[in-house]
Design a protein around this motif. Structure first.
Motif, short mmCIF file in Angstrom:
data_model
loop_
_atom_site.label_atom_id
_atom_site.label_comp_id
_atom_site.label_asym_id
_atom_site.label_seq_id
_atom_site.Cartn_x
_atom_site.Cartn_y
_atom_site.Cartn_z
N ILE A 156 0.00 -9.74 -4.31
CA ILE A 156 -0.77 -8.93 -5.25
C ILE A 156 0.14 -8.40 -6.35
O ILE A 156 -0.14 -8.55 -7.53
N ALA A 157 1.25 -7.79 -5.97
CA ALA A 157 2.15 -7.20 -6.97
C ALA A 157 3.57 -7.19 -6.45
O ALA A 157 3.81 -6.95 -5.27
N ASP A 158 4.51 -7.43 -7.34
CA ASP A 158 5.94 -7.37 -7.01
C ASP A 158 6.62 -6.34 -7.90
O ASP A 158 6.30 -6.22 -9.09
N ASP A 159 7.55 -5.62 -7.30
CA ASP A 159 8.40 -4.64 -7.98
C ASP A 159 7.68 -3.33 -8.27
O ASP A 159 8.19 -2.26 -7.94
N ARG A 160 6.47 -3.39 -8.85
CA ARG A 160 5.73 -2.17 -9.15
C ARG A 160 4.26 -2.37 -8.82
O ARG A 160 3.66 -3.38 -9.23
N VAL A 161 3.69 -1.43 -8.09
CA VAL A 161 2.29 -1.51 -7.69
C VAL A 161 1.55 -0.31 -8.26
O VAL A 161 1.96 0.83 -8.05
N ASP A 162 0.49 -0.58 -9.00
CA ASP A 162 -0.36 0.50 -9.50
C ASP A 162 -1.40 0.82 -8.43
O ASP A 162 -2.22 -0.03 -8.07
N VAL A 163 -1.35 2.05 -7.91
CA VAL A 163 -2.21 2.45 -6.79
C VAL A 163 -3.20 3.51 -7.25
O VAL A 163 -2.84 4.45 -7.96
N TYR A 164 -4.45 3.34 -6.84
CA TYR A 164 -5.46 4.37 -7.13
C TYR A 164 -6.34 4.56 -5.90
O TYR A 164 -6.44 3.68 -5.04
N ALA A 165 -6.97 5.73 -5.82
CA ALA A 165 -7.84 6.06 -4.70
C ALA A 165 -9.25 5.57 -5.00
O ALA A 165 -9.89 6.04 -5.93
N GLN A 166 -9.73 4.62 -4.19
CA GLN A 166 -11.10 4.14 -4.34
C GLN A 166 -12.09 5.21 -3.90
O GLN A 166 -13.15 5.39 -4.50
N ASP A 167 -11.72 5.92 -2.85
CA ASP A 167 -12.47 7.08 -2.38
C ASP A 167 -11.52 7.97 -1.61
O ASP A 167 -10.30 7.84 -1.75
N GLU A 168 -12.06 8.87 -0.77
CA GLU A 168 -11.20 9.83 -0.06
C GLU A 168 -10.36 9.19 1.04
O GLU A 168 -9.43 9.81 1.55
N GLU A 169 -10.65 7.93 1.41
CA GLU A 169 -9.95 7.30 2.53
C GLU A 169 -9.29 5.97 2.19
O GLU A 169 -8.53 5.45 2.98
#
Length: 319
Positions: A175-188
């Protein structure tokens, strides 16, 4: 940071078509919330979220048929404001002509779909919540292993990218190498994706930048994945306290969501790709209720009980 989303982006990712206003699809959408303007159709505008997409369904269009031309023009002009991104009509319905006229005047696009209001509402909310969510950049690699998103982190030079490359060669997906952009889809749930500039690319020391899509094919990459757990690669230290049984409850917190975390010591001779594959299989097994640590503890307790009974029997005095 959240992305900037236009009505055109929404159109391209949902089951919508343009009824009118195709030249105005660059209008910005600033919120994932969608309005069902039922009260507004009655003339109630004490609170009106004009910055939201306005979804018109069977209830709203049916009520509009009872309204006069002047009433419809008054309501339409109050609803269609400069900050309103678009109007969406569900279930194959049509907006009143008065709304269409005001939409043309105010340069607001009107979109339509055959889907029901609840279905298109769900589709739009899912898309917008993902695109408009705040991102956190995490240094690491994200790989889809047996359908699980595994976020691999560790110190620089520990071998994250090389391990991910071996995992790709073993049939898993980057999916991603070196840097991953992470976000919360919901509370879990956390979702990870690559920055646009790094999509499908890996940096391998001594080789340089490689294009995984071109080298290994479309089946070797994914655009995003829900993150199941974080596997942290730690350089081996002789005095390091290592979890031998795998019953630790280590947690890392990203974007307000608790993410299970495993720490794997890195030492010469350890096959990290196989270890990570095994960790993914074991994580899935635990989620399905099969816990090897619990089985070991049960076996140990049973052995202790049996030895205790034998000791009691041997301690009985001879007649």
């Amino acid at each position: 940071m959240a992305k900037s989303i236009t009505v055109k982006d929404l159109l391209s990712n949902t089951h919508l078509r343009v009824v009118t206003g195709e030249e105005y699809l660059q209008r910005i959408i600033k919120t994932e919330d969608i309005s069902r303007p039922g009260l507004e159709m009655t003339g109630y505008f004490n609170y009106y979220a004009a910055e939201r997409i306005q979804l018109m369904g069977i209830t709203e269009t049916s009520f509009a048929k009872r309204m006069s031309h002047d009433e419809l023009m008054m309501v339409a002009r109050k609803m269609m404001r400069p900050e309103t991104p678009a109007f969406v009509v569900s279930t194959g319905l049509e907006l009143p002509q008065e709304f269409m006229d005001v939409a043309a005047e105010t340069h607001i696009p009107v979109l339509a779909t055959e889907l029901t209001s609840s279905k298109i509402l769900s589709n739009m909310t899912y898309f917008l919540s993902g695109k408009l969510a705040e991102r956190q950049s995490v240094h690491g690699v994200l790989v889809d292993i047996y359908g699980l998103g595994v976020l691999i982190t560790g110190d620089s030079g520990v071998g994250k990218s090389e391990t991910a490359l071996e995992l790709v060669q073993r049939g898993h997906r980057l999916i991603a190498d070196d840097r991953v952009d992470v976000y919360a889809q919901d509370e879990e749930r956390l979702v990870g994706e690559p920055p646009a500039i790094l999509r499908n690319l890996m940096e391998i020391r001594g080789i340089g930048i490689i294009d995984v899509l071109n080298l290994f094919g479309a089946g070797a990459v994914r655009s995003h994945a829900t993150i199941a757990f974080n596997l942290h690669l730690a350089k081996w230290k002789d005095d390091q306290d290592v979890d031998r049984l795998g019953n630790g409850e280590d947690i890392t917190r990203i974007q307000g969501v608790d993410l299970p975390r495993l720490v794997v010591p890195v030492q010469t001779g350890r096959n990290l790709a196989v270890l990570i594959e095994t960790a993914a299989k074991n994580f899935r097994a635990k989620k399905m209720g099969f816990d090897a640590t619990e089985t070991f503890n049960n076996n140990l307790n049973q052995l202790i009980e049996e030895n205790s009974v034998h000791s009691d029997d041997s301690a009985e005095p001879q007649a």
